[in-house]
Design a protein around this motif. Structure first.
Motif, PDB file in Angstrom:
ATOM      1  N   GLU A  48      -1.385   7.289   0.989  1.00  0.00           N
ATOM      2  CA  GLU A  48      -2.482   7.562   0.289  1.00  0.00           C
ATOM      3  C   GLU A  48      -3.604   6.344   0.712  1.00  0.00           C
ATOM      4  OE1 GLU A  48       0.134   7.980  -1.675  1.00  0.00           O
ATOM      5  OE2 GLU A  48       0.523  10.116  -1.265  1.00  0.00           O
ATOM      6  N   GLN A  49      -3.412   5.169   0.048  1.00  0.00           N
ATOM      7  CA  GLN A  49      -4.091   4.246   0.431  1.00  0.00           C
ATOM      8  C   GLN A  49      -4.348   3.912   1.626  1.00  0.00           C
ATOM      9  OE1 GLN A  49      -1.866   1.365  -2.244  1.00  0.00           O
ATOM     10  NE2 GLN A  49      -3.553   1.642  -3.827  1.00  0.00           N
ATOM     11  N   ALA A  95      -6.646   6.387   3.192  1.00  0.00           N
ATOM     12  CA  ALA A  95      -8.219   6.167   2.693  1.00  0.00           C
ATOM     13  C   ALA A  95      -8.770   4.982   3.464  1.00  0.00           C
ATOM     14  CB  ALA A  95      -8.094   5.866   1.386  1.00  0.00           C
ATOM     15  N   LEU A  96      -7.787   3.842   3.835  1.00  0.00           N
ATOM     16  CA  LEU A  96      -8.403   2.855   4.594  1.00  0.00           C
ATOM     17  C   LEU A  96      -8.576   3.148   6.265  1.00  0.00           C
ATOM     18  CD1 LEU A  96      -8.745  -0.392   5.203  1.00  0.00           C
ATOM     19  CD2 LEU A  96      -6.557  -0.423   5.503  1.00  0.00           C
ATOM     20  N   HIS A 150       0.704  -1.118   0.146  1.00  0.00           N
ATOM     21  CA  HIS A 150      -0.030  -0.083   0.102  1.00  0.00           C
ATOM     22  C   HIS A 150       0.782   1.428   0.098  1.00  0.00           C
ATOM     23  CE1 HIS A 150       0.731  -0.636   4.401  1.00  0.00           C
ATOM     24  NE2 HIS A 150       0.858   0.784   4.410  1.00  0.00           N
ATOM     25  N   THR A 151       0.177   2.254  -0.786  1.00  0.00           N
ATOM     26  CA  THR A 151       0.771   3.750  -0.542  1.00  0.00           C
ATOM     27  C   THR A 151       0.546   4.292   0.854  1.00  0.00           C
ATOM     28  OG1 THR A 151      -1.039   4.816  -1.676  1.00  0.00           O
ATOM     29  CG2 THR A 151       0.748   3.661  -2.917  1.00  0.00           C
ATOM     30  N   ARG A 172     -11.505  -0.352   0.362  1.00  0.00           N
ATOM     31  CA  ARG A 172     -10.261   0.049   0.326  1.00  0.00           C
ATOM     32  C   ARG A 172      -9.111  -0.882   0.608  1.00  0.00           C
ATOM     33  NH1 ARG A 172     -13.616   3.259  -0.412  1.00  0.00           N
ATOM     34  NH2 ARG A 172     -13.086   2.359  -2.322  1.00  0.00           N
ATOM     35  N   GLU A 192      -8.010  -2.215  -2.667  1.00  0.00           N
ATOM     36  CA  GLU A 192      -7.303  -1.139  -3.511  1.00  0.00           C
ATOM     37  C   GLU A 192      -5.608  -1.336  -2.957  1.00  0.00           C
ATOM     38  OE1 GLU A 192      -9.248   2.327  -2.852  1.00  0.00           O
ATOM     39  OE2 GLU A 192     -10.948   1.625  -4.526  1.00  0.00           O
ATOM     40  N   ALA A 193      -5.391  -1.327  -1.653  1.00  0.00           N
ATOM     41  CA  ALA A 193      -4.297  -1.275  -0.819  1.00  0.00           C
ATOM     42  C   ALA A 193      -3.711  -2.666  -1.037  1.00  0.00           C
ATOM     43  CB  ALA A 193      -4.464  -0.991   0.579  1.00  0.00           C
TER      44      ALA A 193
END
Length: 124
Positions: free
Chosen positions: A6-7, A10-11, A3-4, A38, A41-42
């Motif tokens: 930003e991710q 968001a999580l 994960h970044t 989330r 995505e991560a």
């Protein structure tokens, strides 16, 4: 692991929105689905994220059912769901892929158990 920042942010925001629902007694399936989206995505796994998005309607219905059971059950049950989410978030934050996988598997097995036996802890 992948994960970044930003991710992760968001999580964490999705987790906090879900936690607010637990604390207020107003659990929303959309908050739970957003939390899981989330995570997808991560994970960096495009297939997982795409699959979750493609079954969004079915997942919302399922989460509505399981969260409905949790809302009508004990406060302890809702806190258990939140604790499961916390374990997942902590493992992801630590970039512990195996820990996150284990925590998610446990969470999904518990969700299945809660769905099958919705009356289990209503009196507690």
């Amino acid at each position: 692991e992948r994960h970044t920042e930003e991710q992760l942010a968001a999580l964490l925001a999705a987790h906090e929105a879900f936690a607010d629902g637990v604390r207020s007694g107003k659990l929303l399936p959309e908050a739970d689905l957003a939390f899981h989206a989330r995570i997808a995505e991560a994970s960096g796994n495009d297939f997982h994220a795409t699959l979750l998005e493609s079954i969004h309607v079915a997942m919302t219905g399922l989460m509505r059912l399981t969260l409905g059971l949790t809302r009508t059950a004990s406060r302890k049950r809702a806190m258990s769901v939140l604790d499961e989410h916390v374990a997942i978030v902590e493992a992801i934050r630590a970039r512990d892929a195996e820990g996150a996988r284990t925590a998610m598997q446990f969470h999904l097995s518990q969700a299945r158990r809660r769905l099958i036996d919705g009356r289990r802890d209503r009196s507690r």
